[in-house]
Design a protein around this motif. Structure first.
Motif, PDB file in Angstrom:
ATOM      1  N   THR A 125       0.926  -1.517  -0.057  1.00 49.55           N
ATOM      2  CA  THR A 125      -0.299  -0.288  -0.180  1.00 49.55           C
ATOM      3  C   THR A 125       0.742   1.500   0.080  1.00 49.55           C
ATOM      4  O   THR A 125       0.465   2.199  -0.693  1.00 49.55           O
ATOM      5  CB  THR A 125      -1.090  -0.305   1.213  1.00 49.55           C
ATOM      6  N   LYS A 126       1.667   1.205   0.921  1.00 51.07           N
ATOM      7  CA  LYS A 126       2.739   2.079   0.265  1.00 51.07           C
ATOM      8  C   LYS A 126       3.792   2.375  -0.555  1.00 51.07           C
ATOM      9  O   LYS A 126       3.651   3.649  -1.349  1.00 51.07           O
ATOM     10  CB  LYS A 126       3.895   1.991   1.251  1.00 51.07           C
ATOM     11  N   VAL A 127       3.859   1.661  -1.635  1.00 51.70           N
ATOM     12  CA  VAL A 127       4.255   1.423  -2.563  1.00 51.70           C
ATOM     13  C   VAL A 127       3.033   2.293  -3.707  1.00 51.70           C
ATOM     14  O   VAL A 127       3.585   2.961  -4.040  1.00 51.70           O
ATOM     15  CB  VAL A 127       4.628   0.107  -3.279  1.00 51.70           C
ATOM     16  N   PRO A 259     -14.881  -5.626  -8.366  1.00 56.02           N
ATOM     17  CA  PRO A 259     -14.831  -4.485  -8.949  1.00 56.02           C
ATOM     18  C   PRO A 259     -13.582  -3.632  -8.928  1.00 56.02           C
ATOM     19  O   PRO A 259     -13.825  -2.888  -7.063  1.00 56.02           O
ATOM     20  CB  PRO A 259     -16.434  -4.020  -8.731  1.00 56.02           C
ATOM     21  N   ILE A 260     -13.586  -1.913  -9.881  1.00 58.62           N
ATOM     22  CA  ILE A 260     -12.983  -1.403  -9.079  1.00 58.62           C
ATOM     23  C   ILE A 260     -13.828  -0.423  -9.354  1.00 58.62           C
ATOM     24  O   ILE A 260     -13.793   0.533 -10.336  1.00 58.62           O
ATOM     25  CB  ILE A 260     -11.824  -1.193 -10.232  1.00 58.62           C
ATOM     26  N   SER A 261     -13.827   0.535  -8.016  1.00 60.55           N
ATOM     27  CA  SER A 261     -15.746   0.948  -8.635  1.00 60.55           C
ATOM     28  C   SER A 261     -14.511   2.794  -7.949  1.00 60.55           C
ATOM     29  O   SER A 261     -14.002   2.734  -7.026  1.00 60.55           O
ATOM     30  CB  SER A 261     -16.610   1.037  -6.811  1.00 60.55           C
ATOM     31  N   VAL A 262     -15.236   3.289  -8.844  1.00 65.46           N
ATOM     32  CA  VAL A 262     -14.807   4.871  -9.403  1.00 65.46           C
ATOM     33  C   VAL A 262     -15.812   5.705  -8.598  1.00 65.46           C
ATOM     34  O   VAL A 262     -16.502   6.075  -9.229  1.00 65.46           O
ATOM     35  CB  VAL A 262     -14.346   4.816  -9.993  1.00 65.46           C
ATOM     36  N   GLU A 263     -15.796   6.528  -8.219  1.00 63.65           N
ATOM     37  CA  GLU A 263     -16.687   7.973  -7.250  1.00 63.65           C
ATOM     38  C   GLU A 263     -16.877   8.803  -8.114  1.00 63.65           C
ATOM     39  O   GLU A 263     -16.344   9.047  -9.634  1.00 63.65           O
ATOM     40  CB  GLU A 263     -15.905   9.195  -6.225  1.00 63.65           C
ATOM     41  N   GLY A 264     -18.091   8.951  -9.024  1.00 63.38           N
ATOM     42  CA  GLY A 264     -18.827   9.344 -10.192  1.00 63.38           C
ATOM     43  C   GLY A 264     -19.331   8.482 -10.583  1.00 63.38           C
ATOM     44  O   GLY A 264     -19.628   8.831 -12.135  1.00 63.38           O
ATOM     45  N   LEU A 265     -18.730   7.013 -10.914  1.00 59.07           N
ATOM     46  CA  LEU A 265     -19.503   6.254 -12.266  1.00 59.07           C
ATOM     47  C   LEU A 265     -20.459   5.421 -11.517  1.00 59.07           C
ATOM     48  O   LEU A 265     -20.438   4.416 -10.253  1.00 59.07           O
ATOM     49  CB  LEU A 265     -18.389   5.640 -12.315  1.00 59.07           C
ATOM     50  N   ASP A 266     -21.297   4.790 -12.158  1.00 64.17           N
ATOM     51  CA  ASP A 266     -22.325   4.193 -11.651  1.00 64.17           C
ATOM     52  C   ASP A 266     -21.949   2.803 -11.859  1.00 64.17           C
ATOM     53  O   ASP A 266     -23.221   2.221 -11.492  1.00 64.17           O
ATOM     54  CB  ASP A 266     -23.657   5.290 -12.904  1.00 64.17           C
ATOM     55  N   ARG A 267     -21.148   2.639 -13.224  1.00 61.88           N
ATOM     56  CA  ARG A 267     -21.098   1.102 -12.626  1.00 61.88           C
ATOM     57  C   ARG A 267     -19.499   1.004 -12.341  1.00 61.88           C
ATOM     58  O   ARG A 267     -18.452   1.878 -12.516  1.00 61.88           O
ATOM     59  CB  ARG A 267     -21.198   0.766 -13.765  1.00 61.88           C
ATOM     60  N   ILE A 271     -12.242  -4.654 -13.651  1.00 63.05           N
ATOM     61  CA  ILE A 271     -12.542  -5.740 -12.688  1.00 63.05           C
ATOM     62  C   ILE A 271     -11.037  -6.211 -12.082  1.00 63.05           C
ATOM     63  O   ILE A 271     -10.368  -6.279 -13.433  1.00 63.05           O
ATOM     64  CB  ILE A 271     -12.704  -7.199 -12.699  1.00 63.05           C
ATOM     65  N   ILE A 272     -10.644  -6.488 -10.789  1.00 63.51           N
ATOM     66  CA  ILE A 272      -9.123  -7.016 -10.896  1.00 63.51           C
ATOM     67  C   ILE A 272      -9.416  -8.080 -10.003  1.00 63.51           C
ATOM     68  O   ILE A 272     -10.280  -8.895  -9.722  1.00 63.51           O
ATOM     69  CB  ILE A 272      -8.585  -6.168  -9.878  1.00 63.51           C
ATOM     70  N   THR A 273      -9.264  -9.428 -10.952  1.00 64.88           N
ATOM     71  CA  THR A 273      -9.038 -10.858 -10.596  1.00 64.88           C
ATOM     72  C   THR A 273      -7.777 -11.004 -10.582  1.00 64.88           C
ATOM     73  O   THR A 273      -6.935 -11.286 -10.625  1.00 64.88           O
ATOM     74  CB  THR A 273      -9.678 -12.101 -11.864  1.00 64.88           C
ATOM     75  N   LEU A 299      -5.639  -3.366  -3.546  1.00 64.23           N
ATOM     76  CA  LEU A 299      -4.746  -3.080  -5.427  1.00 64.23           C
ATOM     77  C   LEU A 299      -6.441  -2.443  -5.702  1.00 64.23           C
ATOM     78  O   LEU A 299      -6.336  -1.534  -6.588  1.00 64.23           O
ATOM     79  CB  LEU A 299      -4.305  -4.787  -5.470  1.00 64.23           C
ATOM     80  N   ALA A 300      -7.455  -3.164  -5.743  1.00 67.98           N
ATOM     81  CA  ALA A 300      -8.696  -2.142  -6.789  1.00 67.98           C
ATOM     82  C   ALA A 300      -8.841  -1.380  -5.509  1.00 67.98           C
ATOM     83  O   ALA A 300      -9.083  -0.065  -6.277  1.00 67.98           O
ATOM     84  CB  ALA A 300     -10.075  -3.592  -5.888  1.00 67.98           C
ATOM     85  N   ASP A 301      -8.674  -0.911  -4.444  1.00 69.05           N
ATOM     86  CA  ASP A 301      -9.173   0.034  -3.773  1.00 69.05           C
ATOM     87  C   ASP A 301      -7.633   1.097  -3.986  1.00 69.05           C
ATOM     88  O   ASP A 301      -8.554   2.699  -4.887  1.00 69.05           O
ATOM     89  CB  ASP A 301      -8.968   0.038  -2.365  1.00 69.05           C
ATOM     90  N   TYR A 302      -6.515   1.148  -4.345  1.00 64.58           N
ATOM     91  CA  TYR A 302      -5.541   2.341  -4.538  1.00 64.58           C
ATOM     92  C   TYR A 302      -5.851   2.095  -6.040  1.00 64.58           C
ATOM     93  O   TYR A 302      -6.106   3.664  -6.722  1.00 64.58           O
ATOM     94  CB  TYR A 302      -4.473   1.765  -4.447  1.00 64.58           C
ATOM     95  N   ALA A 303      -6.166   0.774  -6.904  1.00 65.47           N
ATOM     96  CA  ALA A 303      -6.265   1.626  -8.125  1.00 65.47           C
ATOM     97  C   ALA A 303      -7.782   2.430  -8.461  1.00 65.47           C
ATOM     98  O   ALA A 303      -7.476   2.886  -9.395  1.00 65.47           O
ATOM     99  CB  ALA A 303      -6.703   0.828  -9.584  1.00 65.47           C
ATOM    100  N   ALA A 304      -8.599   2.418  -7.633  1.00 66.49           N
ATOM    101  CA  ALA A 304      -9.856   3.493  -7.806  1.00 66.49           C
ATOM    102  C   ALA A 304      -9.842   4.651  -7.214  1.00 66.49           C
ATOM    103  O   ALA A 304     -10.230   5.780  -8.276  1.00 66.49           O
ATOM    104  CB  ALA A 304     -11.035   2.343  -7.084  1.00 66.49           C
ATOM    105  N   LEU A 305      -8.619   4.638  -6.604  1.00 68.66           N
ATOM    106  CA  LEU A 305      -7.790   6.248  -6.326  1.00 68.66           C
ATOM    107  C   LEU A 305      -7.480   7.003  -7.523  1.00 68.66           C
ATOM    108  O   LEU A 305      -7.048   7.654  -7.815  1.00 68.66           O
ATOM    109  CB  LEU A 305      -7.088   5.936  -4.630  1.00 68.66           C
ATOM    110  N   ALA A 306      -6.657   5.725  -7.923  1.00 71.64           N
ATOM    111  CA  ALA A 306      -6.150   6.565  -8.518  1.00 71.64           C
ATOM    112  C   ALA A 306      -6.476   6.334 -10.026  1.00 71.64           C
ATOM    113  O   ALA A 306      -6.127   7.988 -10.820  1.00 71.64           O
ATOM    114  CB  ALA A 306      -4.440   5.318  -8.934  1.00 71.64           C
TER     115      ALA A 306
END
Length: 324
Positions: A125-127, A259-267, A271-273, A299-306
């Motif tokens: 998570t730091k990386v 799921p990679i859930s990004v704020e502002g998207l309705d879907r 997906i990360i598997t 990993l999914a949460d940080y991807a969504a943040l990025a």
């Protein structure tokens, strides 16, 4: 439960001490009566037959003296015998405490793999945080490139945090949701991956929404964990024949799709598997320790943040985000 166990140990120890004391008293009484009776009988027998002149013989005198010695010894034995119940109780408590310490050490040893994985997850998570901080502006407009960089730089630590071992066949894959041309449906295309068996990303399967574990997770916008992909029930639901490959049962047995859930998207953005060739490596039944799915969720949460930060950067600079 701990209080109940402690009370039970106290009751057992108290019963043990009481029993030891009773045995001690019985032993003293037995010794006192036995030795006194034996000495009395032995002494009396010395006077049964005296010599004609009314004086005891030398042997009788020795017997009388021996009787007196036995009587004195028995009295001393009864008086000096110690009650060992207290020492036995202390010994019992020491044994119990030793067993408790052994259990604690055993539990600590069993937790070491989880501790190592937690450390790896923290480092991962730091990386990923550092990547997001340093690369958001440089990769403005290219969300997929930033996601791929996240995976590339954190992959080694994610593998450890997910509990993958040297003997495993595993995969960690990012799928981006692309809208089908001329249709309102989406399909999942692989944009980044890390795995034990290399393959060309262009040959990766494309999963329509609602098809396969990844497609269903995308449609339902919900994480899915499958303990055994080769079970008949899972095959019937998640493995359409035209997307099955001959090596699937050997390489992919348990799986998680997040799921990679990004704020502002309705879907979901995608997906990360993650898969493993061990049955139940990913499963819902693990009740303790760090679950392998946690690394994939992070990993999914940080991807969504990025992705969200890239979009905010694009919006601030007037650039248009990549169309997905």
């Amino acid at each position: 439960m701990a209080d109940t166990s402690a009370d039970l140990r106290k009751r057992v120890t108290a019963a043990f001490v009481s029993r030891a004391r009773s045995a001690h008293l019985a032993s003293r009484l037995y010794k006192g009566v036995f030795f006194a009776l034996a000495a009395g009988i032995a002494g009396a027998m010395q006077f049964v037959s005296w010599s004609a002149d009314g004086h005891p013989t030398t042997a009788q005198l020795i017997g009388i003296a021996a009787t007196i010695v036995v009587l004195v010894a028995s009295i001393v034995s009864v008086i000096t015998e110690r009650d060992s119940s207290a020492e036995l109780a202390v010994a019992q408590q020491a044994i119990t405490r030793t067993q408790e310490l052994e259990d604690e050490v055993r539990e600590t040893i069993e937790l070491w793999p989880d501790i190592d994985r937690m450390i790896a997850l923290y480092q991962a998570t730091k990386v990923m945080r550092d990547v997001i901080e340093q690369a958001t502006v440089a990769m403005a407009g290219d969300e997929s490139a930033l996601v791929a960089t996240l995976l590339r730089l954190s992959a080694r630590l994610i593998v450890v945090a997910a509990g993958f071992t040297l003997g495993d066949q595993w995969t960690v894959c990012f799928f981006r949701a692309d809208q089908v041309s001329g249709d309102c449906r989406y399909e999942l295309r692989m944009i980044a991956h890390d795995r034990t068996i290399p393959c060309d990303i262009s040959a990766a399967r494309i999963w329509p929404e609602g098809v396969g574990v990844a497609g269903v997770a995308f449609s339902n916008q919900q994480e899915m964990v499958i303990a055994d992909l080769a079970s008949s029930q899972v095959r019937a639901i998640f493995q359409p024949p035209h997307l099955v490959r001959p090596y699937d049962d050997d390489r992919y047995r348990s799986m998680v799709a997040v799921p990679i859930s990004v704020e502002g998207l309705d879907r979901p953005w995608g997906i990360i598997t993650a898969t493993n060739d061990r049955v139940a490596h990913f499963n819902h039944d693990q009740s303790s320790g760090l679950k392998p799915e946690e690394a994939i969720r992070a990993l999914a949460d940080y991807a969504a943040l990025a992705i969200a930060m890239v979009r905010n950067s694009n919006r601030a600079s007037g650039a248009r985000p990549a169309v997905i």
